[in-house]
Design a protein around this motif. Structure first.
Motif, PDB file in Angstrom:
ATOM      1  N   GLU A 324       0.844  -1.199   0.000  1.00 16.18           N
ATOM      2  CA  GLU A 324       0.000   0.000   0.000  1.00 16.18           C
ATOM      3  C   GLU A 324       0.872   1.239   0.000  1.00 16.18           C
ATOM      4  OE1 GLU A 324      -3.881   0.427   2.399  1.00 16.18           O
ATOM      5  OE2 GLU A 324      -2.387   1.506   3.604  1.00 16.18           O
ATOM      6  N   LEU A 325       0.535   2.180  -0.860  1.00 19.72           N
ATOM      7  CA  LEU A 325       1.237   3.459  -0.943  1.00 19.72           C
ATOM      8  C   LEU A 325       0.209   4.576  -0.907  1.00 19.72           C
ATOM      9  CD1 LEU A 325       3.839   5.140  -1.476  1.00 19.72           C
ATOM     10  CD2 LEU A 325       3.368   4.861  -3.927  1.00 19.72           C
ATOM     11  N   GLY A 326       0.397   5.543  -0.013  1.00 22.65           N
ATOM     12  CA  GLY A 326      -0.537   6.650   0.085  1.00 22.65           C
ATOM     13  C   GLY A 326       0.171   7.964   0.368  1.00 22.65           C
ATOM     14  N   HIS A 327      -0.303   9.019  -0.263  1.00 25.33           N
ATOM     15  CA  HIS A 327       0.227  10.369  -0.011  1.00 25.33           C
ATOM     16  C   HIS A 327      -0.920  11.274   0.420  1.00 25.33           C
ATOM     17  CE1 HIS A 327       2.608  14.024  -0.385  1.00 25.33           C
ATOM     18  NE2 HIS A 327       1.585  14.550  -1.047  1.00 25.33           N
ATOM     19  N   SER A 328      -0.713  12.010   1.513  1.00 27.33           N
ATOM     20  CA  SER A 328      -1.716  12.924   2.052  1.00 27.33           C
ATOM     21  C   SER A 328      -1.081  14.277   2.289  1.00 27.33           C
ATOM     22  CB  SER A 328      -2.287  12.401   3.375  1.00 27.33           C
ATOM     23  OG  SER A 328      -2.794  11.090   3.230  1.00 27.33           O
ATOM     24  N   GLN A 329      -1.873  15.324   2.099  1.00 26.38           N
ATOM     25  CA  GLN A 329      -1.385  16.660   2.436  1.00 26.38           C
ATOM     26  C   GLN A 329      -2.542  17.546   2.844  1.00 26.38           C
ATOM     27  OE1 GLN A 329       0.563  17.494  -1.405  1.00 26.38           O
ATOM     28  NE2 GLN A 329      -0.895  19.182  -1.674  1.00 26.38           N
ATOM     29  N   LYS A 330      -2.203  18.534   3.683  1.00 23.68           N
ATOM     30  CA  LYS A 330      -3.209  19.446   4.210  1.00 23.68           C
ATOM     31  C   LYS A 330      -2.595  20.839   4.304  1.00 23.68           C
ATOM     32  CE  LYS A 330      -6.826  19.536   7.714  1.00 23.68           C
ATOM     33  NZ  LYS A 330      -7.466  18.747   8.804  1.00 23.68           N
ATOM     34  N   LYS A 331      -3.263  21.827   3.673  1.00 26.35           N
ATOM     35  CA  LYS A 331      -2.750  23.195   3.648  1.00 26.35           C
ATOM     36  C   LYS A 331      -3.710  24.099   4.416  1.00 26.35           C
ATOM     37  CE  LYS A 331      -0.466  26.894   2.243  1.00 26.35           C
ATOM     38  NZ  LYS A 331      -1.232  27.918   3.017  1.00 26.35           N
ATOM     39  N   PRO A 332      -3.317  24.558   5.620  1.00 22.63           N
ATOM     40  CA  PRO A 332      -4.155  25.501   6.361  1.00 22.63           C
ATOM     41  C   PRO A 332      -4.028  26.904   5.778  1.00 22.63           C
ATOM     42  CG  PRO A 332      -2.153  25.045   7.578  1.00 22.63           C
ATOM     43  CD  PRO A 332      -2.121  24.163   6.362  1.00 22.63           C
ATOM     44  N   ASP A 333      -4.974  27.752   6.121  1.00 25.18           N
ATOM     45  CA  ASP A 333      -5.001  29.113   5.595  1.00 25.18           C
ATOM     46  C   ASP A 333      -3.751  29.880   5.975  1.00 25.18           C
ATOM     47  OD1 ASP A 333      -6.023  31.374   4.360  1.00 25.18           O
ATOM     48  OD2 ASP A 333      -6.979  32.079   6.192  1.00 25.18           O
ATOM     49  N   SER A 334      -3.319  29.739   7.202  1.00 21.52           N
ATOM     50  CA  SER A 334      -2.125  30.446   7.668  1.00 21.52           C
ATOM     51  C   SER A 334      -1.102  29.428   8.138  1.00 21.52           C
ATOM     52  CB  SER A 334      -2.482  31.412   8.805  1.00 21.52           C
ATOM     53  OG  SER A 334      -3.109  30.703   9.865  1.00 21.52           O
ATOM     54  N   GLY A 335      -0.344  28.904   7.208  1.00 20.97           N
ATOM     55  CA  GLY A 335       0.662  27.912   7.560  1.00 20.97           C
ATOM     56  C   GLY A 335       1.130  27.156   6.340  1.00 20.97           C
ATOM     57  N   ASP A 336       2.204  26.400   6.523  1.00 21.37           N
ATOM     58  CA  ASP A 336       2.768  25.623   5.426  1.00 21.37           C
ATOM     59  C   ASP A 336       1.951  24.360   5.182  1.00 21.37           C
ATOM     60  OD1 ASP A 336       4.840  27.457   5.178  1.00 21.37           O
ATOM     61  OD2 ASP A 336       6.078  26.401   6.665  1.00 21.37           O
ATOM     62  N   THR A 337       2.082  23.815   4.002  1.00 20.94           N
ATOM     63  CA  THR A 337       1.399  22.576   3.648  1.00 20.94           C
ATOM     64  C   THR A 337       2.045  21.398   4.354  1.00 20.94           C
ATOM     65  OG1 THR A 337       0.812  23.428   1.456  1.00 20.94           O
ATOM     66  CG2 THR A 337       0.734  21.042   1.767  1.00 20.94           C
ATOM     67  N   ALA A 338       1.232  20.627   5.082  1.00 23.34           N
ATOM     68  CA  ALA A 338       1.711  19.407   5.729  1.00 23.34           C
ATOM     69  C   ALA A 338       1.622  18.269   4.719  1.00 23.34           C
ATOM     70  CB  ALA A 338       0.858  19.088   6.953  1.00 23.34           C
ATOM     71  N   ARG A 339       2.725  17.507   4.588  1.00 22.49           N
ATOM     72  CA  ARG A 339       2.772  16.410   3.639  1.00 22.49           C
ATOM     73  C   ARG A 339       3.258  15.139   4.330  1.00 22.49           C
ATOM     74  NH1 ARG A 339       4.796  20.802   0.628  1.00 22.49           N
ATOM     75  NH2 ARG A 339       3.531  21.290  -1.221  1.00 22.49           N
ATOM     76  N   LEU A 340       2.639  14.017   3.964  1.00 27.28           N
ATOM     77  CA  LEU A 340       3.055  12.732   4.524  1.00 27.28           C
ATOM     78  C   LEU A 340       2.855  11.639   3.478  1.00 27.28           C
ATOM     79  CD1 LEU A 340       2.486  11.291   8.034  1.00 27.28           C
ATOM     80  CD2 LEU A 340       1.831   9.903   6.070  1.00 27.28           C
ATOM     81  N   THR A 341       3.876  10.817   3.293  1.00 26.92           N
ATOM     82  CA  THR A 341       3.812   9.671   2.379  1.00 26.92           C
ATOM     83  C   THR A 341       4.140   8.415   3.153  1.00 26.92           C
ATOM     84  OG1 THR A 341       4.472  11.036   0.496  1.00 26.92           O
ATOM     85  CG2 THR A 341       4.697   8.658   0.254  1.00 26.92           C
ATOM     86  N   LYS A 342       3.326   7.382   2.971  1.00 27.01           N
ATOM     87  CA  LYS A 342       3.460   6.135   3.733  1.00 27.01           C
ATOM     88  C   LYS A 342       3.428   4.941   2.789  1.00 27.01           C
ATOM     89  CE  LYS A 342       0.744   2.620   5.461  1.00 27.01           C
ATOM     90  NZ  LYS A 342      -0.147   1.749   4.661  1.00 27.01           N
TER      91      LYS A 342
END
Length: 400
Positions: A324-342
């Motif tokens: 299994e391979l998955g990539h997720s990211q979340k970009k808040p309005d005031s902040g850097d984009t959080a990225r995670l790959t598993k």
């Protein structure tokens, strides 16, 4: 406070009936004994010490942002008992379900809850194919297995009517006073129009929600709408595809349930998600692509993206290689984009060659990488101050 050994003994006692059923059950089938049906689900990931670093799990906060293979830090089980009977031409069905759970890396007691307890009746002369029900139940669920996310989930305590003939499709109406976990109370109305054929092998489902939350808990009125298209035999390859288009605001959530609102907050959200699953010979799998936008009065907006999949290849009737391979990211309005790959690799014993054949007994290795911004996003169950990690272990998963 009870020791971990005491808690595990308690969960083991709860699991004894499940073990007996497992011995008699064939995959994905409930067991019937004396007219009473038993079924359920459970997973177990043995760990000798809840503080072990190798049992870390990796994911971002939010639906669809955590890929589950070799990445679940709990022991969890569901067991239901149901009985159907005919009383004067009316078909009655009663069901109760107990749920046991324990977080591996948390020091505390396991939980035992009653998540379902309802009665359903069908066969009334004025509407012989329509079912009426009341109680606490799982309801209206549509999930993507690899991320353990239900993109529609109307669970709760309430009452309803379903399978009302409506031209080429069917109608259902339900009222709920609480969500399943008793976290939110208020008034929620759900209306569904489903099983509507729109193309060869394809059916449409519409779900509308009106919710009026408890003002004492910060609840607000609101609404939600889901358009779900299910396609069978996708592109002539067997398997299927599901597409969701969803919008919600105020006291209604994207999944059609109550929204969990912070006092004084008001959220508007929309989401598009698509999931494809297949089984072609020995090769099976499931994939997901998702985008979600949330606009919060208090915390601003955020953009979430998830892309990934799990594949399974059967070498024999009882041995598969699963990854299994998955990539997720979340970009808040005031902040850097959080990225995670598993990524996870899991040699697996199974009772069948299929992707969804269960039970599965897995040995797994999971590795993940994330950026520093991901460490600031609530929900990342990894070591502070690092940007990568590896976990390994064994797991049993079964449903019946």
């Amino acid at each position: 406070m009870k020791t971990r050994t005491t808690r595990m003994k308690r969960l083991a006692l709860i699991g004894m009936p499940l073990a007996g059923i497992l011995a008699a059950a064939s995959p994905a089938q409930a067991v019937e004994v004396g007219g009473v049906e038993f079924g359920g689900y459970f997973r177990a990931t043995p760990s000798s010490d809840g503080t072990e670093k190798h049992r870390a799990c990796y994911g971002l906060a939010g639906p669809g942002l955590k890929y589950r293979l070799g990445n679940e830090c709990d022991n969890y089980g569901e067991l239901f008992v149901s009985k159907e009977m005919d009383v004067g031409g009316i078909q009655l069905k009663g069901l109760v379900m107990a749920v046991a759970s324990e977080q591996i890396a948390v020091d505390g007691d396991g939980q035992l809850d009653m998540n379902q307890m309802y009665l359903e009746a069908k066969g009334f002369g004025f509407a012989p194919e329509t079912s009426f029900w009341i109680g606490k139940r799982f309801y209206g669920r549509a999930d993507v297995h690899i991320v353990d996310t239900k993109f529609t989930v109307l669970d709760g305590l309430g009452a309803g009517v379903k399978d009302i003939a409506a031209g080429p499709g069917k109608l259902a109406f339900s009222y709920f006073a609480e969500d399943l976990d008793d976290n939110v109370s208020g008034n929620r109305l759900n209306a569904e129009f489903y099983d509507l054929p729109v193309n060869p092998g394809g059916k449409l489902r519409l779900v509308a929600t009106l919710a009026d939350g408890d003002a004492r808990n910060g609840g607000k009125s609101g609404g939600a709408l889901t358009l779900q298209h299910n396609q069978g035999n996708f592109q002539g390859e067997g398997g299927g595809n599901s597409l969701w288009l969803q919008y919600a605001e105020g006291g209604a959530a994207l999944d059609g349930n109550f929204a969990n609102l912070v006092t004084g907050d008001d959220v508007k959200s929309w989401r598009v998600a698509e999931s494809y699953h297949w089984q072609k010979g020995n090769f099976g799998g499931q994939a997901l692509a998702m985008y979600q936008y949330d606009d919060s009065k208090l915390s601003g907006n955020s953009h979430s993206v998830s892309v990934g999949g799990r594949i399974s290849y059967a070498l024999t009737d009882n041995f598969k290689l699963v990854s299994e391979l998955g990539h997720s990211q979340k970009k808040p309005d005031s902040g850097d984009t959080a990225r995670l790959t598993k990524f996870t690799f899991a040699p697996t014993l199974s009772l069948g060659r299929g992707f969804l054949s269960r039970p599965e007994l897995r040995v797994f290795v999971t590795t993940a990488k994330w950026n520093s911004a991901a460490g600031n996003v609530t929900g990342l169950a990894a070591l502070d101050g690092k940007t990568s990690g590896t976990s390994y272990g064994i797991q049993l998963e079964h449903w019946f």
